[in-house]
Write a protein that holds these residues in place. Structure first.
Motif, short mmCIF file in Angstrom:
data_model
loop_
_atom_site.label_atom_id
_atom_site.label_comp_id
_atom_site.label_asym_id
_atom_site.label_seq_id
_atom_site.Cartn_x
_atom_site.Cartn_y
_atom_site.Cartn_z
N ASN A 9 0.82 -1.21 0.00
CA ASN A 9 0.00 0.00 0.00
C ASN A 9 0.85 1.26 0.00
O ASN A 9 0.51 2.25 -0.66
CB ASN A 9 -0.93 -0.01 1.22
CG ASN A 9 -2.02 -1.07 1.11
OD1 ASN A 9 -2.33 -1.54 0.02
ND2 ASN A 9 -2.59 -1.47 2.25
N ARG A 12 2.20 1.74 -3.57
CA ARG A 12 1.17 2.21 -4.50
C ARG A 12 0.80 3.66 -4.22
O ARG A 12 0.61 4.45 -5.15
CB ARG A 12 -0.08 1.33 -4.40
CG ARG A 12 0.08 -0.02 -5.09
CD ARG A 12 -1.20 -0.83 -5.01
NE ARG A 12 -2.34 -0.13 -5.61
CZ ARG A 12 -2.59 -0.08 -6.90
NH1 ARG A 12 -1.79 -0.68 -7.75
NH2 ARG A 12 -3.66 0.55 -7.35
N THR A 436 -7.13 8.27 -2.60
CA THR A 436 -8.09 7.35 -3.21
C THR A 436 -7.68 6.88 -4.60
O THR A 436 -8.24 5.91 -5.11
CB THR A 436 -9.47 8.02 -3.30
OG1 THR A 436 -9.34 9.26 -4.02
CG2 THR A 436 -10.05 8.28 -1.93
N ASP A 439 -6.71 2.86 -5.42
CA ASP A 439 -7.73 1.80 -5.49
C ASP A 439 -8.97 2.22 -6.27
O ASP A 439 -9.97 1.50 -6.26
CB ASP A 439 -8.15 1.40 -4.07
CG ASP A 439 -7.02 0.77 -3.29
OD1 ASP A 439 -6.30 -0.05 -3.89
OD2 ASP A 439 -6.84 1.11 -2.11
N SER A 458 -15.30 4.85 -3.98
CA SER A 458 -15.05 3.45 -4.30
C SER A 458 -16.03 2.98 -5.36
O SER A 458 -17.24 3.16 -5.23
CB SER A 458 -15.20 2.57 -3.05
OG SER A 458 -15.06 1.22 -3.38
N ARG A 460 -15.59 -0.24 -6.50
CA ARG A 460 -15.42 -1.69 -6.47
C ARG A 460 -16.50 -2.31 -5.58
O ARG A 460 -16.97 -1.71 -4.63
CB ARG A 460 -14.04 -2.04 -5.91
CG ARG A 460 -12.92 -1.59 -6.85
CD ARG A 460 -11.59 -2.06 -6.38
NE ARG A 460 -10.56 -1.70 -7.34
CZ ARG A 460 -9.27 -2.00 -7.19
NH1 ARG A 460 -8.87 -2.66 -6.12
NH2 ARG A 460 -8.41 -1.64 -8.10
#
Length: 461
Positions: A9, A12, A436, A439, A458, A460
């Motif tokens: 994490n 990324r 954000t 992801d 989000s 997902r």
């Protein structure tokens, strides 16, 4: 000890923050850097393709650990650590023996008899820094005593040649105000072939960010030309540096909006305006610049020192006009391509079976003018891939170039526009986007809309 998931994490997030920093103003970039935790900051300094301005801010405001990791980052190309280029690189340089008799004749004494004074050094640099900085660097290997204020005053009285100014930037370790003074020349001085080199060198050495360069370079026409400096031999912007300079210049020109009258006024006054670009833009917006010259009265005609309209200064090669046209907002071109273009846009949201196949398809669409770099930024999924040209143009063996530079510059300009339009000067909004982005599965406009609306980002399940 961090777990593998935490480590992933952090990597990324560092990767995404590096992409966001390309488009953030300096004060926003500093705020984002200050919010990173230690593991993420370490990966940012060590692993990412950092923009030049972010490197400068980290060197200036970061910790010793930040400088340690940046110095060992092989992807930080052309920066001054460790000594590349900078004073340490030239410490072993010696003045060529064949140059000493020439200097001895010009000084009227042997340089070995004592350190050069500031006046003697400036005199030698004026004669030997006309072209490239090589001979000026040889002169600076002699013992000398340099007063930065006196050097700045001499430059203000009569501008030093570009080669001499670049040599001083490389080895003299000048204070910031003297560095800025060396990037200022009178508006009436004719531009030589290497006029741009001191400005490029100041950014590449980490002395100034692109935003600071725009604020201090004078005359204003130099800043406009630096914003659209065409490729050529010698020291020039790399592709990421050109994108960063274009971003900074465009940000300074934002007050003009899309008013064609203001842009024409900018182009009319830019050739003869002696101050920096932000001052010119403010004067154009305020309408405080003189209008066209009225027909001269007999008294005016008899006065040889009557002011001349800036528009009378010719630009024989049209470089300034081309730079302003490149930086000015343009009307949306009529959409062409029909069904093929619609399929190309749709394909950005549907990755191919392999990354290589996806890259070949996007490059083919760019070559056939079905897509532009701006289209990729607006429509490609996910947003973090759209901001990284390597994901749609392919990896390059060198971080300073791509074989589709027009697409890269168009993509960066469109991302600049979207970030500025959605986030403005709100550091919290910039941070929410950076947090954000790793992801988020949607497009960049979708992400910015969700963040500014305060809804969940989000997408997902």
């Amino acid at each position: 000890m961090s777990t593998a998931v935490e480590d992933r994490n952090s990597r990324r997030l560092a990767w995404c923050v590096a992409h966001v920093l390309r488009h953030a103003p300096d004060h926003i970039a500093l705020d984002l850097l200050g919010r990173l935790d230690w593991p993420t900051r370490k990966y940012l300094c060590r692993d990412e393709w950092l923009p030049a301005s972010a490197v400068t801010l980290l060197l200036r405001h970061g910790s010793e650990a930040d400088r340690h990791f940046i110095a060992r980052n092989p992807r930080v190309v052309g920066r001054p650590l460790p000594g590349l280029p900078g004073p340490a690189r030239y410490a072993r340089r010696r003045t060529p023996p064949e140059l000493l008799p020439v200097l001895r004749a010009e000084l009227g004494r042997d340089p070995a008899d004592g350190a050069l004074t500031t006046a003697e050094l400036i005199g030698l640099l004026r004669r030997h820094g006309i072209r490239r900085p090589r001979v000026a660097l040889d002169v600076l290997r002699l013992p000398y005593v340099l007063d930065p204020r006196e050097a700045a005053a001499e430059h203000g009285r009569q501008s030093l040649p570009a080669g001499a100014a670049e040599a001083l930037l490389l080895v003299a370790e000048l204070p910031d105000d003297t560095v800025r003074a060396l990037l200022t020349t009178p508006a009436a001085v004719r531009d030589g072939r290497s006029w741009h080199r001191p400005a490029v060198r100041a950014v590449r050495m980490g002395r100034l960010t692109h935003e600071e360069l725009v604020a201090c370079v004078a005359p204003a026409r130099h800043t406009l030309l630096l914003g659209h400096l065409p490729p050529g031999p010698g020291l020039r912007w790399t592709l990421p540096e050109q994108a960063g300079m274009q971003t900074a210049v465009t940000r300074a020109l934002n007050p003009l909006g899309d008013d064609p009258r203001l842009w024409s006024e900018l182009l009319r006054h830019a050739p003869g305006f002696a101050g920096p670009l932000p001052d010119l833009v403010a004067a154009v917006v305020a309408g405080s610049l003189p209008g066209p010259q009225s027909p001269a009265t007999p008294a005016d005609a008899a006065t040889p020192t009557a002011p001349t309209a800036p528009a009378t200064r010719a630009e024989p090669d049209g470089a300034l006009a081309r730079a302003v046209r490149h930086l000015a907002p343009t009307a949306a071109e009529p959409v062409t391509g029909g069904v093929e273009r619609e399929l190309a846009l749709a394909s950005l949201a549907v990755p191919m079976e392999t990354v290589q196949e996806d890259i070949r398809w996007v490059r083919d669409c760019l070559d056939r003018s079905l897509l532009t770099g701006a289209d990729v930024v607006r429509h490609k999924l996910p947003a973090c891939w759209a901001l990284d040209e390597d994901h749609w143009l392919g990896d390059v063996d060198h971080p300073d170039r791509h074989d589709r530079p027009e697409a890269v510059l168009a993509a960066r300009a469109e991302a600049d526009r979207l970030f500025a339009l959605a986030l403005g000067e709100d550091p919290d909004a910039w941070w929410r986007v950076a947090r954000t982005l790793p992801d988020f599965a949607g497009t960049l406009p979708h992400l910015l809309l969700r963040v500014t609306d305060g809804d969940s980002v989000s997408t997902r399940p």
